[in-house]
Design a protein around this motif. Structure first.
Motif, PDB file in Angstrom:
ATOM      1  N   THR A 214       0.847  -1.197   0.000  1.00 28.79           N
ATOM      2  CA  THR A 214       0.000   0.000   0.000  1.00 28.79           C
ATOM      3  C   THR A 214       0.878   1.240   0.000  1.00 28.79           C
ATOM      4  O   THR A 214       2.003   1.214   0.489  1.00 28.79           O
ATOM      5  CB  THR A 214      -0.931   0.037   1.230  1.00 28.79           C
ATOM      6  OG1 THR A 214      -0.147  -0.242   2.389  1.00 28.79           O
ATOM      7  CG2 THR A 214      -2.053  -0.957   1.127  1.00 28.79           C
ATOM      8  N   TYR A 215       0.334   2.319  -0.532  1.00 26.02           N
ATOM      9  CA  TYR A 215       1.105   3.556  -0.616  1.00 26.02           C
ATOM     10  C   TYR A 215       0.500   4.616   0.297  1.00 26.02           C
ATOM     11  O   TYR A 215      -0.708   4.852   0.269  1.00 26.02           O
ATOM     12  CB  TYR A 215       1.125   4.064  -2.066  1.00 26.02           C
ATOM     13  CG  TYR A 215       1.723   5.425  -2.207  1.00 26.02           C
ATOM     14  CD1 TYR A 215       3.108   5.594  -2.155  1.00 26.02           C
ATOM     15  CD2 TYR A 215       0.924   6.547  -2.349  1.00 26.02           C
ATOM     16  CE1 TYR A 215       3.675   6.842  -2.250  1.00 26.02           C
ATOM     17  CE2 TYR A 215       1.475   7.805  -2.444  1.00 26.02           C
ATOM     18  CZ  TYR A 215       2.852   7.957  -2.388  1.00 26.02           C
ATOM     19  OH  TYR A 215       3.417   9.191  -2.482  1.00 26.02           O
ATOM     20  N   GLY A 216       1.360   5.223   1.079  1.00 18.76           N
ATOM     21  CA  GLY A 216       0.956   6.380   1.891  1.00 18.76           C
ATOM     22  C   GLY A 216      -0.149   6.122   2.895  1.00 18.76           C
ATOM     23  O   GLY A 216      -0.911   7.026   3.230  1.00 18.76           O
ATOM     24  N   THR A 217      -0.251   4.904   3.405  1.00 17.77           N
ATOM     25  CA  THR A 217      -1.319   4.641   4.388  1.00 17.77           C
ATOM     26  C   THR A 217      -0.910   5.164   5.765  1.00 17.77           C
ATOM     27  O   THR A 217       0.270   5.112   6.126  1.00 17.77           O
ATOM     28  CB  THR A 217      -1.590   3.128   4.522  1.00 17.77           C
ATOM     29  OG1 THR A 217      -0.337   2.463   4.549  1.00 17.77           O
ATOM     30  CG2 THR A 217      -2.445   2.607   3.411  1.00 17.77           C
ATOM     31  N   ASP A 218      -1.892   5.617   6.483  1.00 14.59           N
ATOM     32  CA  ASP A 218      -1.633   6.059   7.852  1.00 14.59           C
ATOM     33  C   ASP A 218      -1.613   4.816   8.731  1.00 14.59           C
ATOM     34  O   ASP A 218      -2.614   4.115   8.868  1.00 14.59           O
ATOM     35  CB  ASP A 218      -2.753   7.023   8.269  1.00 14.59           C
ATOM     36  CG  ASP A 218      -2.604   7.460   9.713  1.00 14.59           C
ATOM     37  OD1 ASP A 218      -1.480   7.346  10.239  1.00 14.59           O
ATOM     38  OD2 ASP A 218      -3.599   7.916  10.299  1.00 14.59           O
TER      39      ASP A 218
ATOM     40  N   LEU B 173      10.442   4.077  -0.155  1.00 15.19           N
ATOM     41  CA  LEU B 173      10.049   5.382  -0.692  1.00 15.19           C
ATOM     42  C   LEU B 173       8.684   5.295  -1.359  1.00 15.19           C
ATOM     43  O   LEU B 173       7.834   6.162  -1.219  1.00 15.19           O
ATOM     44  CB  LEU B 173      11.062   5.834  -1.747  1.00 15.19           C
ATOM     45  CG  LEU B 173      12.365   6.421  -1.263  1.00 15.19           C
ATOM     46  CD1 LEU B 173      13.351   6.481  -2.388  1.00 15.19           C
ATOM     47  CD2 LEU B 173      12.115   7.806  -0.737  1.00 15.19           C
ATOM     48  N   ARG B 174       8.512   4.189  -2.105  1.00 17.05           N
ATOM     49  CA  ARG B 174       7.234   4.009  -2.812  1.00 17.05           C
ATOM     50  C   ARG B 174       6.071   3.910  -1.834  1.00 17.05           C
ATOM     51  O   ARG B 174       4.957   4.280  -2.147  1.00 17.05           O
ATOM     52  CB  ARG B 174       7.305   2.730  -3.656  1.00 17.05           C
ATOM     53  CG  ARG B 174       8.136   2.896  -4.878  1.00 17.05           C
ATOM     54  CD  ARG B 174       7.572   2.059  -6.002  1.00 17.05           C
ATOM     55  NE  ARG B 174       8.437   2.131  -7.149  1.00 17.05           N
ATOM     56  CZ  ARG B 174       9.214   1.137  -7.547  1.00 17.05           C
ATOM     57  NH1 ARG B 174       9.203   0.002  -6.910  1.00 17.05           N
ATOM     58  NH2 ARG B 174       9.981   1.270  -8.610  1.00 17.05           N
ATOM     59  N   ARG B 175       6.367   3.311  -0.673  1.00 16.38           N
ATOM     60  CA  ARG B 175       5.308   3.191   0.334  1.00 16.38           C
ATOM     61  C   ARG B 175       5.055   4.513   1.043  1.00 16.38           C
ATOM     62  O   ARG B 175       4.180   4.604   1.889  1.00 16.38           O
ATOM     63  CB  ARG B 175       5.724   2.137   1.371  1.00 16.38           C
ATOM     64  CG  ARG B 175       5.420   0.726   0.914  1.00 16.38           C
ATOM     65  CD  ARG B 175       6.251  -0.295   1.645  1.00 16.38           C
ATOM     66  NE  ARG B 175       6.205  -0.154   3.082  1.00 16.38           N
ATOM     67  CZ  ARG B 175       6.971  -0.851   3.910  1.00 16.38           C
ATOM     68  NH1 ARG B 175       7.828  -1.724   3.424  1.00 16.38           N
ATOM     69  NH2 ARG B 175       6.897  -0.684   5.192  1.00 16.38           N
ATOM     70  N   GLY B 176       5.852   5.522   0.707  1.00 14.56           N
ATOM     71  CA  GLY B 176       5.653   6.849   1.297  1.00 14.56           C
ATOM     72  C   GLY B 176       6.216   6.962   2.688  1.00 14.56           C
ATOM     73  O   GLY B 176       5.848   7.850   3.450  1.00 14.56           O
ATOM     74  N   ILE B 177       7.130   6.048   3.043  1.00 17.36           N
ATOM     75  CA  ILE B 177       7.673   6.079   4.411  1.00 17.36           C
ATOM     76  C   ILE B 177       8.747   7.169   4.552  1.00 17.36           C
ATOM     77  O   ILE B 177       8.767   7.909   5.513  1.00 17.36           O
ATOM     78  CB  ILE B 177       8.227   4.689   4.786  1.00 17.36           C
ATOM     79  CG1 ILE B 177       7.053   3.740   4.970  1.00 17.36           C
ATOM     80  CG2 ILE B 177       9.067   4.742   6.054  1.00 17.36           C
ATOM     81  CD1 ILE B 177       7.435   2.328   5.240  1.00 17.36           C
TER      82      ILE B 177
ATOM     83  N   PRO C 236      10.806  10.560   2.723  1.00 21.71           N
ATOM     84  CA  PRO C 236      10.535  11.574   1.695  1.00 21.71           C
ATOM     85  C   PRO C 236      11.456  11.438   0.481  1.00 21.71           C
ATOM     86  O   PRO C 236      12.583  10.971   0.588  1.00 21.71           O
ATOM     87  CB  PRO C 236      10.808  12.892   2.438  1.00 21.71           C
ATOM     88  CG  PRO C 236      11.706  12.519   3.551  1.00 21.71           C
ATOM     89  CD  PRO C 236      11.426  11.124   3.915  1.00 21.71           C
ATOM     90  N   ILE C 237      10.922  11.854  -0.690  1.00 18.42           N
ATOM     91  CA  ILE C 237      11.700  11.747  -1.929  1.00 18.42           C
ATOM     92  C   ILE C 237      12.463  13.065  -2.137  1.00 18.42           C
ATOM     93  O   ILE C 237      12.092  13.880  -2.956  1.00 18.42           O
ATOM     94  CB  ILE C 237      10.778  11.443  -3.129  1.00 18.42           C
ATOM     95  CG1 ILE C 237       9.868  10.266  -2.786  1.00 18.42           C
ATOM     96  CG2 ILE C 237      11.581  11.136  -4.382  1.00 18.42           C
ATOM     97  CD1 ILE C 237       8.754  10.036  -3.771  1.00 18.42           C
TER      98      ILE C 237
END
Lengths: 316, 316
Positions: free
Chosen positions: B83-87, B186-190, B192-193
């Motif tokens: 999943t991407y960017g999940t809280d 990074l893809r998971r949004g953990i 920062p890019i």
């Protein structure tokens, strides 16, 4: 007599010891393979820009191409080599199945004695990895040379008609290549399969193509040997039967020799060590739960003994 | 002596037979594997429901036995790595209630090798306390590569603010696979890019990570930074990666500094690069500035070959 005993027992011990080491190494390598496959899913995308071209020569079953098309690694292509005049049925069935169309053929002159008639590719995006080569067949080595000329990637994996790639084998091969990039490697040899090589394209070109003596001048430090099985073979019943018969014949001859020249106890020891080797291989089979690795494949190292006398050969 | 050998062989045969029989019995009871899979699927559904629940009503996922807790850990890992960017805050309560951190670190403590690396990989998906971070810091210097990198990834995931410091402090070079695994975080949004500070850094690992970010996310505005690396960097591996990234972005390659770097490459490297550019779709005109007249013959043959022109005759 005492010397004969010592020699026989040392040889038996050596064979048993080597089988144990091999079983342990292959089991460990398989767990490493499974670990990478399970934990790095989706990470193996163009690792260090490593690319692999798989060459299938003597294709006689469309199922082989289906198997190869399952790989999802992005820098990967399949080069199927068939003589359309010798094998029109399989050739045109592949053309029809994948909707292939003939494309321009301007092949570089890096290798001599190559006879490529035409190249075929698919308009459909899902089959874009597939390239079909129509060549005038002279020998399997020539088929491999033709495919090497049109290969786009740095590493070549030759496969014959009975070989199939294991799941995620290309990804694992790319991991191996990218992690050993700084070493001047010529090839990677999967010792678990005996005949699986991943060869650097530039080395094949500098050697003027494939031949049985491809690896004759290569120091062993330039060939990375991995115990991880990357391929499996199908339709190998004949090979298995021959191998089993040979093993039984060799054991019987040793037993006969011992009954005549040594004593019964040595014969018992030989019989027990043969049983032990079989059990170790069986144990590997049960523990690794590897449906593709039959017992005889584990014992293929007996064929490696020839290398001590004749050097490494690339046989097709 | 021979009697001793025979006895040893008999004992070994007996041991192996027993082990094989036991293993077989265990394998036949492999229904447990299906049970574990079912359990994992059950928890995956629960975790997805928990993450999707927008009403924020506290929902408890309860795992009673140890095997259930392991299944829950695996389920969280699977969901979070897909999943991407999940809280992840709704999961924290579940992790605390079921003592997953304690369970994982117990497992890490009592396992070795790949098993330990596996548990460490699972720990990258849960929020860790300070005590656990200290343990991971110790493991990040392990001699085992798999353990080392799994603990680094776990550390980065648990404390994203410190990611750059941690990577720059590594005393070894990250392999392409390691970098790909960090990119998956990074893809998971953990983390920062922020690629610019990475590209400007003098640290090998950070620069390689920066280049990988540019390539993976197709950041074509980073070409100025890549040009800077190509002109100023002394590390051949970084320069190679930068040139290949630039070409994978489809940027022009005619600058003097790229030509200079290419003139320092070996013939085989240039050929390999030429093939790479052909597959990336560069035109003959674009390559004319990079390769000599002789090399252009090879490049033209490649580009005008099967990769570009179709012969309009269909064999279907």
């Amino acid at each position: 007599m005492q010397t004969i005993h010592i020699i026989i027992l040392s040889l038996l011990l050596l064979a048993v010891g080597y089988t144990i080491i091999r079983a342990i190494k292959t089991t460990k390598a398989l767990s490493m393979y499974n670990f990478f496959v399970d934990n790095t899913a989706g990470c193996c995308e163009s690792l260090g820009f490593t690319g692999c071209s798989v060459i299938c020569y003597a294709v006689n079953d469309i199922e082989q191409i289906e198997n190869l098309l399952h790989t999802e690694y992005d820098r990967y292509e399949i080069l199927a080599v068939i003589d359309s005049r010798l094998y029109p049925d399989i050739f045109y069935s592949i053309v029809k199945q994948y909707g292939l169309i003939r494309v321009n053929t301007i092949v570089s002159d890096e290798l001599s004695n190559t006879h490529i008639r035409a190249l075929y590719r698919s308009r459909q995006r899902r089959f874009r990895r597939l390239v079909l080569l129509d060549e005038a067949y002279t020998s399997p080595y020539n088929s491999l040379d033709c495919a090497t000329l049109v290969a786009s990637y740095e590493y070549i994996i030759p496969l014959n008609a009975s070989m199939r790639l294991r799941e995620h084998a290309i990804e694992y091969a790319s991991i191996l290549i990218s992690e050993n990039r700084e070493r001047a490697l010529v090839a990677i040899h999967s010792s678990a399969d005996d005949e699986c090589y991943i060869i650097k394209r530039e080395y094949i070109i500098s050697h003027d193509g494939f031949s049985a003596t491809l690896f004759h001048d290569v120091p062993s430090t330039q060939i990375l040997s991995t115990p991880t099985p990357l391929i499996y073979t199908i339709n190998n019943e004949e090979l298995r039967r021959r191998f089993r018969n040979n093993m039984c014949a060799v054991t019987f001859l040793i037993l006969l020799f011992e009954m005549i020249w040594a004593d019964g106890l040595t014969a018992v020891a030989t019989l027990l060590s043969a049983l032990l080797i079989y059990l170790i291989v069986k144990y590997y089979n049960v523990v690794a739960n590897d449906r593709f690795c039959p017992e005889w494949a584990m014992l293929c190292y007996f064929r490696h003994i020839r290398r001590i006398f004749y050097g490494r050969k690339f046989l097709v | 002596m021979i009697i001793l050998y025979t006895y040893i062989f008999i004992i070994l045969v007996a041991i192996l037979v027993t082990v094989i029989m036991t293993q077989r019995t265990q394998n036949s009871r492999r229904i447990t594997t299906d049970k574990a899979t079912r359990r994992r699927v059950f928890y995956i559904r629960q975790v997805v429901n928990l993450l999707q629940d927008e009403s924020r009503i506290p929902m408890n996922i309860i795992a009673r036995t140890r095997s259930e807790r392991i299944a829950l850990c695996e389920a969280i890992h699977i969901v979070r790595s897909h999943t991407y960017g999940t809280d992840s805050s709704p999961l924290n309560q579940t992790i605390r209630d079921n003592g997953l951190e304690r369970l994982l670190f117990q497992r890490i403590r009592y396992s070795t090798g790949l098993r330990r690396a596996h548990w460490l990989t699972l720990s990258s998906c849960i929020t860790l306390g300070e005590k656990s971070i200290h343990k991971l810091e110790r493991l990040s210097n392990s001699r085992n590569h798999a353990i080392r990198i799994a603990s680094v990834i776990s550390l980065i995931a648990s404390d994203p603010q410190m990611a750059i410091q941690r990577i720059s402090a590594l005393r070894y070079r990250l392999s392409p696979l390691d970098i790909s695994r960090i990119i998956s975080l990074l893809r998971r949004g953990i983390i920062p890019i922020a690629y610019e500070p990475l590209l400007q850094s003098n640290n090998y690992n950070l620069q390689m990570l920066g280049i990988a970010i540019v390539r993976n996310f197709g950041i074509d505005i980073a070409d100025k930074r890549l040009h800077d690396i190509i002109s100023s960097c002394n590390d051949k591996a970084i320069v190679r990666e930068a040139i290949l990234t630039l070409s994978s972005l489809g940027r022009p390659l005619g600058r003097a500094k790229i030509r200079y770097r290419m003139s320092n490459m070996s013939i085989s490297e240039r050929k390999s690069f030429c093939r790479y550019l052909a597959t990336e779709g560069y035109s003959v005109q674009a390559l004319r500035t990079l390769f000599s007249e002789k090399e252009m013959h090879y490049a033209e043959a490649l580009i005008k070959s099967y990769k570009r022109d179709l012969v309009c005759r269909q064999y279907t």
